[in-house]
Motif scaffolding. Sequence first.
Motif, PDB file in Angstrom:
ATOM      1  N   THR B 114       0.862  -1.183   0.000  1.00  0.00           N
ATOM      2  CA  THR B 114       0.000   0.000   0.000  1.00  0.00           C
ATOM      3  C   THR B 114       0.896   1.229   0.000  1.00  0.00           C
ATOM      4  OG1 THR B 114      -1.526  -1.239   1.368  1.00  0.00           O
ATOM      5  CG2 THR B 114      -1.927   1.124   1.159  1.00  0.00           C
ATOM      6  N   GLU B 115       0.864   1.928  -1.099  1.00  0.00           N
ATOM      7  CA  GLU B 115       1.745   3.093  -1.213  1.00  0.00           C
ATOM      8  C   GLU B 115       1.173   4.283  -0.466  1.00  0.00           C
ATOM      9  OE1 GLU B 115       2.961   4.208  -5.079  1.00  0.00           O
ATOM     10  OE2 GLU B 115       3.562   2.177  -5.614  1.00  0.00           O
ATOM     11  N   THR B 116       2.057   5.031   0.192  1.00  0.00           N
ATOM     12  CA  THR B 116       1.635   6.280   0.814  1.00  0.00           C
ATOM     13  C   THR B 116       1.796   7.377  -0.219  1.00  0.00           C
ATOM     14  OG1 THR B 116       2.526   5.451   2.868  1.00  0.00           O
ATOM     15  CG2 THR B 116       2.022   7.811   2.779  1.00  0.00           C
ATOM     16  N   PRO B 117       0.697   8.065  -0.540  1.00  0.00           N
ATOM     17  CA  PRO B 117       0.825   9.114  -1.560  1.00  0.00           C
ATOM     18  C   PRO B 117       1.751  10.234  -1.081  1.00  0.00           C
ATOM     19  CG  PRO B 117      -1.363   9.139  -0.572  1.00  0.00           C
ATOM     20  CD  PRO B 117      -0.655   7.955  -0.014  1.00  0.00           C
ATOM     21  N   ASN B 118       2.423  10.829  -2.032  1.00  0.00           N
ATOM     22  CA  ASN B 118       3.313  11.965  -1.761  1.00  0.00           C
ATOM     23  C   ASN B 118       4.351  11.647  -0.690  1.00  0.00           C
ATOM     24  OD1 ASN B 118       1.872  13.570  -3.619  1.00  0.00           O
ATOM     25  ND2 ASN B 118       0.312  13.889  -2.055  1.00  0.00           N
ATOM     26  N   ASN B 119       4.913  10.507  -0.795  1.00  0.00           N
ATOM     27  CA  ASN B 119       5.924  10.108   0.178  1.00  0.00           C
ATOM     28  C   ASN B 119       6.987   9.269  -0.535  1.00  0.00           C
ATOM     29  OD1 ASN B 119       6.732   9.781   3.108  1.00  0.00           O
ATOM     30  ND2 ASN B 119       6.692   7.655   2.422  1.00  0.00           N
ATOM     31  N   LEU B 120       8.239   9.545  -0.212  1.00  0.00           N
ATOM     32  CA  LEU B 120       9.333   8.737  -0.745  1.00  0.00           C
ATOM     33  C   LEU B 120       9.995   8.036   0.419  1.00  0.00           C
ATOM     34  CD1 LEU B 120      11.329   7.941  -3.065  1.00  0.00           C
ATOM     35  CD2 LEU B 120      12.689   9.916  -2.352  1.00  0.00           C
TER      36      LEU B 120
END
Lengths: 197, 492
Positions: B114-120
């Motif tokens: 699950t990707e966290t948006p706007n996060n690297l």
Amino acid sequence: MKKLLIISIFTIAFTCKAQSPIFPLEDWDKEQSNAYYKDLDNELDTFVGTWLYTNGNTSWKIKLKKEITFFNDKYYEDLIVGEYQYIANGIQIINTLPNIDTVNGYLHEITGNSIYKNCDYLPPSDCIPGESRLITSLSDPLTGHAATVILSKRIVDGLETIIAYVIFEQLSSYNGYSLPKPEPTMPWQKEYTLIKQ
Amino acid sequence: MKKYRFKNYLLCGIFLIGICVAMNSCQKDVIIDGPQNQIKRKLPKNLKSTIISIDSVLNENKSIKRQLLKIGMNLNSKNRTLTSNLGFSIDTSLVLKIETDSYNSYSFQTERDTETPNNLENYIITYYNTGNYVQHLINYPILEDGIYDFDNAQIEIIHDESLIFMRESCVMVAEFEESVCTEHVCGDPQGAAHTFAQGDACLYWGTSLSATKNCTQAGWVENEFCSGGSDNGSGPGNGGGTGGNSNDDDDDDDDDEPIVIIPTDNNIIKHKSNCNALNKLSQSDEHSANINPLVQELRTRINEEKEYSVNFKKNINFGEEYSFPNDEGIIEGDSKTVSTIHWGIQQFGAIHTHPVGTIHMFSWKDVDRLRLVYNNLHDNFTKEDVFVMIVNGDGTVYAIKVNDINALNTILDEELENVKGKTIEIKENKLNERLSKKYRKSDDDETVFLEKFQNYGVSLYKADDENLSNWSRLDFDNITLNNPNVISIPCN
């Protein structure tokens, strides 16, 4: 009797349900499993027959037929298939015509069912906007080359003819260095006028 | 029975509380106060950064293999991503290596289900010369303008034996003070030969990877602070940071060396690397291919009944890499859809026409040829320079670049395997024709290309002007939508 009736109703219901949905041929890219992409307007039929190009001792004969509901392992489709004979300067170079009734579908040397109606893609010299052109693939079993063959229907001097624009592709294995460069058995790119036999 | 259960719960609770207390105590032991305790000093002079392959990492550092295995990563996997047992995977297609006199660190971009948006998120493993190592997981929020928010970066230390994330740990932070730097475009940061060192004219640094920064040494500062802690959290002006040590040898001075962090976003790095490589093609210095006059010449051939192409090769002389067109120059193809793309140990690219009356976008075979050129170019040359370019009958110029050769090889091979045909030529022709049919049916070739090749490990670029002075990567704005829009991401 009652049981038989119920079984029959269920069988009919399931049979109806299991029938392939039918779509026009041009919607092939949906690639729905077990669907039937049908030549609804019978546009393919006009290309069926035996066609002959002659120029002196050089000739090219093609036989095309229509296969209905050919299953390509994913969906059903109507398809034009064919075989050909090429004679150059009186010498037969290739003849696959005997295979016209011995193989099916994409095992034929000429196959295709893509109808295109614009003149912006590989048009013949006298392209008519809106006319139905059939785009097929031709394989050259002697050399391994493959070609795109675009067929346009014409009436010339009252005779049914087709214009065939044949464009060969390079061999995949050719990396630009091998000499001599592998040549197809027919010219790389040429427009032929074939008369219906 | 109930008594036993209660007793077990009690013991378990006490045990957990004990661990928490112990951990908390440990953390307090290493806490360094926040902004008020910031110090500034120059970073080591011999700072150097390169982007290398995972194979190079594993070859040069045997310990990292053990480390990655400890956190559950299967190094025998042929997948681009390695999955850890800590909830994240690492993308091994690019590794950012930072070297100093006292340590080497390797930074990977992570991936999560699950990707966290706007996060690297980056996983960094650092080896000190003493033999000690430390692992970090750093999360950079990405601000609206694409800049990484160093102020709110979250840093966690991974203790591989216990697999515990030590949140709120305090670290030494090496930070880049932007006010004293000026941005400028630099050389290809991805090429093996292109490295930077502290004090060099061309530096490669974080907030905008599109440009590198020319900085005075005063631009490099070290701040010490606690990141992510509630009491000692980072305040305005603090950068992200790292530090810590997973071994017991905390007294060693070398291990106090501040660790430099650079956000490692593989997509951006690849995009910028591709941009640099494309821009380099137009340069007319002795190292570059100087393609512009040839593209102009090809533009004059777009109305002809044949394709035309020009191929480019590389050479190395006294360690310097040179790029230039093949001696044969522009060559006539065999037909309106055929031109020769060479591949071999020196060949790194080709430009060909798609004349009027053909499809003005890359064919399936063009993409296949791209991988052949890439695969056959000798490893000593800069593989990132590999390209295939088309000059179209409508005046547009496109280029394709390889981002992930493993993905490209795998998917193309699978396609060839799965399509029916007596010979490879017939199979290729089928795949080519299948894509051509889609192009013919659509009036938006760019969308068709991106739909087809979005997961193939290639990028599509379009020249923004006749002089090829700027390129833009074309991509979908949101691939989760049914009808995503094509957007341009400019190079400059």
